[in-house]
Design a protein around this motif. Structure first.
Motif, PDB file in Angstrom:
ATOM      1  N   VAL A 132     -21.008   6.484 -14.865  1.00  0.00           N
ATOM      2  CA  VAL A 132     -20.850   6.071 -13.476  1.00  0.00           C
ATOM      3  C   VAL A 132     -21.513   4.708 -13.289  1.00  0.00           C
ATOM      4  O   VAL A 132     -22.313   4.276 -14.110  1.00  0.00           O
ATOM      5  CB  VAL A 132     -21.474   7.097 -12.491  1.00  0.00           C
ATOM      6  CG1 VAL A 132     -20.718   8.418 -12.549  1.00  0.00           C
ATOM      7  CG2 VAL A 132     -22.949   7.312 -12.780  1.00  0.00           C
ATOM      8  N   ILE A 133     -21.183   4.048 -12.191  1.00  0.00           N
ATOM      9  CA  ILE A 133     -21.756   2.739 -11.878  1.00  0.00           C
ATOM     10  C   ILE A 133     -23.261   2.842 -11.660  1.00  0.00           C
ATOM     11  O   ILE A 133     -24.025   1.919 -11.928  1.00  0.00           O
ATOM     12  CB  ILE A 133     -21.073   2.143 -10.630  1.00  0.00           C
ATOM     13  CG1 ILE A 133     -21.496   0.697 -10.364  1.00  0.00           C
ATOM     14  CG2 ILE A 133     -21.347   2.987  -9.393  1.00  0.00           C
ATOM     15  CD1 ILE A 133     -20.740  -0.308 -11.162  1.00  0.00           C
ATOM     16  N   GLY A 134     -23.690   4.001 -11.190  1.00  0.00           N
ATOM     17  CA  GLY A 134     -25.095   4.245 -10.906  1.00  0.00           C
ATOM     18  C   GLY A 134     -25.202   5.373  -9.894  1.00  0.00           C
ATOM     19  O   GLY A 134     -24.201   5.782  -9.292  1.00  0.00           O
ATOM     20  N   MET A 135     -26.403   5.893  -9.742  1.00  0.00           N
ATOM     21  CA  MET A 135     -26.638   6.864  -8.681  1.00  0.00           C
ATOM     22  C   MET A 135     -28.014   6.619  -8.087  1.00  0.00           C
ATOM     23  O   MET A 135     -28.930   6.185  -8.783  1.00  0.00           O
ATOM     24  CB  MET A 135     -26.504   8.304  -9.180  1.00  0.00           C
ATOM     25  CG  MET A 135     -27.506   8.746 -10.220  1.00  0.00           C
ATOM     26  SD  MET A 135     -27.384  10.532 -10.560  1.00  0.00           S
ATOM     27  CE  MET A 135     -25.740  10.663 -11.214  1.00  0.00           C
ATOM     28  N   PHE A 136     -28.112   6.873  -6.795  1.00  0.00           N
ATOM     29  CA  PHE A 136     -29.385   6.670  -6.117  1.00  0.00           C
ATOM     30  C   PHE A 136     -30.332   7.851  -6.387  1.00  0.00           C
ATOM     31  O   PHE A 136     -29.908   8.949  -6.724  1.00  0.00           O
ATOM     32  CB  PHE A 136     -29.176   6.488  -4.620  1.00  0.00           C
ATOM     33  CG  PHE A 136     -28.484   5.199  -4.252  1.00  0.00           C
ATOM     34  CD1 PHE A 136     -29.005   3.985  -4.659  1.00  0.00           C
ATOM     35  CD2 PHE A 136     -27.304   5.207  -3.516  1.00  0.00           C
ATOM     36  CE1 PHE A 136     -28.372   2.790  -4.331  1.00  0.00           C
ATOM     37  CE2 PHE A 136     -26.662   4.017  -3.175  1.00  0.00           C
ATOM     38  CZ  PHE A 136     -27.190   2.806  -3.588  1.00  0.00           C
ATOM     39  N   HIS A 137     -31.614   7.577  -6.189  1.00  0.00           N
ATOM     40  CA  HIS A 137     -32.643   8.559  -6.518  1.00  0.00           C
ATOM     41  C   HIS A 137     -32.477   9.891  -5.785  1.00  0.00           C
ATOM     42  O   HIS A 137     -32.737  10.950  -6.378  1.00  0.00           O
ATOM     43  CB  HIS A 137     -34.022   7.960  -6.243  1.00  0.00           C
ATOM     44  CG  HIS A 137     -35.148   8.712  -6.872  1.00  0.00           C
ATOM     45  ND1 HIS A 137     -35.158   9.071  -8.203  1.00  0.00           N
ATOM     46  CD2 HIS A 137     -36.327   9.177  -6.357  1.00  0.00           C
ATOM     47  CE1 HIS A 137     -36.275   9.725  -8.481  1.00  0.00           C
ATOM     48  NE2 HIS A 137     -36.995   9.801  -7.387  1.00  0.00           N
ATOM     49  N   PRO A 138     -32.049   9.917  -4.509  1.00  0.00           N
ATOM     50  CA  PRO A 138     -31.875  11.215  -3.845  1.00  0.00           C
ATOM     51  C   PRO A 138     -30.913  12.141  -4.579  1.00  0.00           C
ATOM     52  O   PRO A 138     -31.122  13.351  -4.616  1.00  0.00           O
ATOM     53  CB  PRO A 138     -31.339  10.830  -2.458  1.00  0.00           C
ATOM     54  CG  PRO A 138     -31.852   9.461  -2.226  1.00  0.00           C
ATOM     55  CD  PRO A 138     -31.828   8.795  -3.568  1.00  0.00           C
ATOM     56  N   LEU A 170     -22.008   4.941  -5.298  1.00  0.00           N
ATOM     57  CA  LEU A 170     -23.087   4.336  -4.522  1.00  0.00           C
ATOM     58  C   LEU A 170     -22.677   4.042  -3.082  1.00  0.00           C
ATOM     59  O   LEU A 170     -23.542   3.876  -2.220  1.00  0.00           O
ATOM     60  CB  LEU A 170     -23.554   3.040  -5.195  1.00  0.00           C
ATOM     61  CG  LEU A 170     -24.120   3.177  -6.606  1.00  0.00           C
ATOM     62  CD1 LEU A 170     -24.502   1.800  -7.158  1.00  0.00           C
ATOM     63  CD2 LEU A 170     -25.326   4.100  -6.622  1.00  0.00           C
ATOM     64  N   GLY A 171     -21.375   3.916  -2.835  1.00  0.00           N
ATOM     65  CA  GLY A 171     -20.893   3.691  -1.473  1.00  0.00           C
ATOM     66  C   GLY A 171     -20.515   2.271  -1.155  1.00  0.00           C
ATOM     67  O   GLY A 171     -20.006   1.984  -0.066  1.00  0.00           O
ATOM     68  N   LEU A 172     -20.712   1.340  -2.081  1.00  0.00           N
ATOM     69  CA  LEU A 172     -20.579  -0.083  -1.779  1.00  0.00           C
ATOM     70  C   LEU A 172     -19.174  -0.642  -1.992  1.00  0.00           C
ATOM     71  O   LEU A 172     -18.909  -1.789  -1.641  1.00  0.00           O
ATOM     72  CB  LEU A 172     -21.562  -0.880  -2.640  1.00  0.00           C
ATOM     73  CG  LEU A 172     -23.032  -0.474  -2.525  1.00  0.00           C
ATOM     74  CD1 LEU A 172     -23.883  -1.281  -3.488  1.00  0.00           C
ATOM     75  CD2 LEU A 172     -23.522  -0.639  -1.099  1.00  0.00           C
ATOM     76  N   ASP A 390     -27.535   5.773   0.215  1.00  0.00           N
ATOM     77  CA  ASP A 390     -28.573   6.790   0.384  1.00  0.00           C
ATOM     78  C   ASP A 390     -29.924   6.139   0.127  1.00  0.00           C
ATOM     79  O   ASP A 390     -30.298   5.896  -1.021  1.00  0.00           O
ATOM     80  CB  ASP A 390     -28.361   7.944  -0.606  1.00  0.00           C
ATOM     81  CG  ASP A 390     -27.157   8.791  -0.248  1.00  0.00           C
ATOM     82  OD1 ASP A 390     -26.724   8.731   0.913  1.00  0.00           O
ATOM     83  OD2 ASP A 390     -26.651   9.497  -1.130  1.00  0.00           O
ATOM     84  N   ALA A 391     -30.648   5.873   1.201  1.00  0.00           N
ATOM     85  CA  ALA A 391     -31.852   5.053   1.079  1.00  0.00           C
ATOM     86  C   ALA A 391     -33.076   5.838   0.633  1.00  0.00           C
ATOM     87  O   ALA A 391     -33.906   5.329  -0.107  1.00  0.00           O
ATOM     88  CB  ALA A 391     -32.144   4.361   2.403  1.00  0.00           C
ATOM     89  N   ASP A 392     -33.236   7.068   1.117  1.00  0.00           N
ATOM     90  CA  ASP A 392     -34.388   7.892   0.754  1.00  0.00           C
ATOM     91  C   ASP A 392     -35.710   7.191   1.078  1.00  0.00           C
ATOM     92  O   ASP A 392     -36.583   7.029   0.233  1.00  0.00           O
ATOM     93  CB  ASP A 392     -34.338   8.233  -0.737  1.00  0.00           C
ATOM     94  CG  ASP A 392     -35.085   9.529  -1.047  1.00  0.00           C
ATOM     95  OD1 ASP A 392     -35.232  10.351  -0.136  1.00  0.00           O
ATOM     96  OD2 ASP A 392     -35.533   9.700  -2.190  1.00  0.00           O
TER      97      ASP A 392
END
Length: 519
Positions: A132-138, A170-172, A390-392
């Motif tokens: 995947v492109i990446g995932m946020f910490h949450p 990531l949503g971007l 997802d900012a967390d």
């Protein structure tokens, strides 16, 4: 007066609703969550290891017609789609990494959650390599909480390969800059599949030996650094894990630093990019037609990325030489990533055969820690407030993230939660006239100089994706620019100028606190 009062109350209500909406989106999704691990193994022995590969490939997307052939879904220009399920909306997966409106048309190769679990009798470490492109910490924390306790995982690392040819996680990169590109159903599916990959790897554990190898000179092939100073993370580092009883390969961990974006911006088929062919070669061997050129080692191969900031890429203008077909590929294509995978695979297999160091007894020493970083980027703040990211947040514009270091025999590993500039890990940070901040290099000495052992793995985009991690003395958004007449891309996609020195200090301290002695 009554009209003015009504308008004022209405505005107050709207502002209140906006504030509440922003607060909900930026809230701490895991209040109080912290990791702070220090684990030492003083009695090396025969470890156990297990590998698994579970598909995370999306299964449904609707075909569409690209009227002007610009690789962008733009219905205002006449693009249409087939509503196969009759729900009245375009069901697709937005490909991440090259702007908005890039709707997938199909699948070229599967995306994977590939897991390695290592157990020394005290610590059970799981590493998942995700296409995947990446995932946020949450999302990482969500997955950790989903893994059953009986799996016995002491510490779970999820590292993204950073493919730019897979769905947005990531949503971007959605239909517009103000609409998330994340397919929520697929996101939940990915979480479940990661858990299954971990559980299958645990079930597959066997007594294991390790064969470490590295090639620090030939890995620059097919990499271009698109920003000065030209510093690379070109080393190819491998950890082959074999069954202690049968000598068969259980799996191989491969670390190299390059953006998986060789297919570039006009590709509309979901793919893991060059890691697909690289893993195939390591597992099954290199073929020219029906003729095998070099045998693979078997098992399950994991590809993890290194320090790719700067940025490290196989640019669309860069040549890739096919090692067998007397062909040079320039235009992005699947033939180009196949040639890239074959080229790298040949180097890796030869290195593993000729230069491996076998370790039969080892233990895991581990140090991992949660910490906060300031979110200075205004666009990221906006994206978090409107729910795209997802900012967390743990406080006012403070983002929770994580890093870890561990060692196994003659090898040590560091993880960093984004796209680190190679000069931070390998050396070469500069402070030139015209820089935005009149400071000397803050991120020195390089991190690899502080690592233990002979084989020093640096795993990027691990447990988070905070964007580019740029040396503060190289931050360059104000005129006059240091290297050219316009800003670079990196600063637009970074938390801010304090990110690198703060993360560097955290990693430096973790390395200092890592139990054990240099091998």
């Amino acid at each position: 007066m009554k009209v003015i009062k009504t308008i004022g109350i209405s505005l107050l209500v709207v502002i209140t609703l906006i504030c509440v909406y922003g607060y909900i989106n930026m809230r701490d999704r895991h209040p109080g969550y912290r990791t702070d691990l220090i684990i030492e193994n003083r009695k090396p022995g025969v470890m156990r290891a297990g590998f698994a590969a579970v598909s995370i490939t999306p299964e449904y997307m609707e075909p569409w017609n690209d009227t002007d052939n610009n690789a962008r879904y733009e219905p205002e220009k006449g693009d249409t789609y087939e509503d196969l399920n009759g729900n009245g909306k375009f069901d697709t997966h937005w490909i991440a990494g090259f702007g908005n409106k890039v709707a997938a048309r199909g699948v070229h190769d599967d995306l994977w959650a590939r897991t390695m679990v290592l157990d020394d009798g005290t610590t059970r470490l799981a590493l998942v390599a995700m296409d995947v492109i990446g995932m946020f910490h949450p999302m990482v924390i969500d997955i950790r909480k989903m893994v059953p306790e009986e799996a016995g995982i002491t510490y779970l690392v999820i590292a993204s390969t950073h493919t730019h040819e897979g769905p947005d996680l990531l949503g971007l990169w959605g239909e517009s800059p103000f609409r998330s590109g994340v397919n929520k159903e697929w996101k939940e599916y990915v979480k479940r599949q990661v858990v299954q990959s971990v559980l299958k790897a645990v079930e597959a554990m066997r007594p294991a030996y390790f064969r470490f190898s590295q090639n620090l000179t030939e890995g620059r092939v097919t990499i271009k650094d698109t920003r000065e100073p030209y510093v690379f993370d070109e080393g190819l580092r491998m950890m082959q894990v074999t069954d202690a009883e049968t000598s068969e390969t259980l799996g191989t961990l491969i670390q190299w630093g390059n953006h998986p974006e060789t297919l570039w911006s006009r590709n509309l088929l979901i793919s893991s990019d060059f890691p697909h062919y690289l893993r195939e070669v390591v597992e099954k061997g290199v073929y020219h037609g029906d003729n095998i050129i070099r045998k693979g080692v078997g098992g399950i191969a994991l590809y993890v990325n290194g320090a790719v900031g700067g940025l490290m890429t196989t640019h669309a203008s860069m040549e890739v030489v096919d090692p067998f077909r007397d062909t040079v590929y320039v235009e992005p294509s699947f033939d180009k990533i196949r040639a890239q995978g074959d080229t790298l695979g040949l180097i890796i297999l030869r290195t593993m055969e000729e230069k491996a160091v076998e370790i039969r007894e080892a233990g895991i020493n581990l140090r991992a820690k949660t910490f906060d970083l300031p979110l200075r980027n205004r666009l990221f703040r906006l994206a978090a407030a409107i729910g795209i990211m997802d900012a967390d947040m743990t406080g006012w514009m403070k983002k929770r993230t994580e890093a870890a270091v561990w060692s196994i025999g003659p090898a040590s590993f560091i993880t960093f939660p984004g796209e680190l500039y190679p000069e931070i890990v390998n050396g070469g940070v500069v402070a030139l006239p015209g820089r935005d901040f009149p400071v000397d290099p803050q991120e020195a000495p390089p991190l690899r100089d502080m690592m233990q052992g002979t084989f020093r793995f640096g795993i990027g985009l691990a447990n988070d994706e905070i964007g580019y991690i740029i040396p503060k003395s190289q931050w360059d958004v104000k005129k006059p620019y240091v290297y050219r007449d316009r800003p670079y891309y990196g600063e637009q996609n970074s938390l801010g100028p304090e990110t690198a020195p703060l993360l560097y200090e955290e990693l430096r301290q973790l390395l200092k606190e890592l139990p054990g002695k240099p091998y």
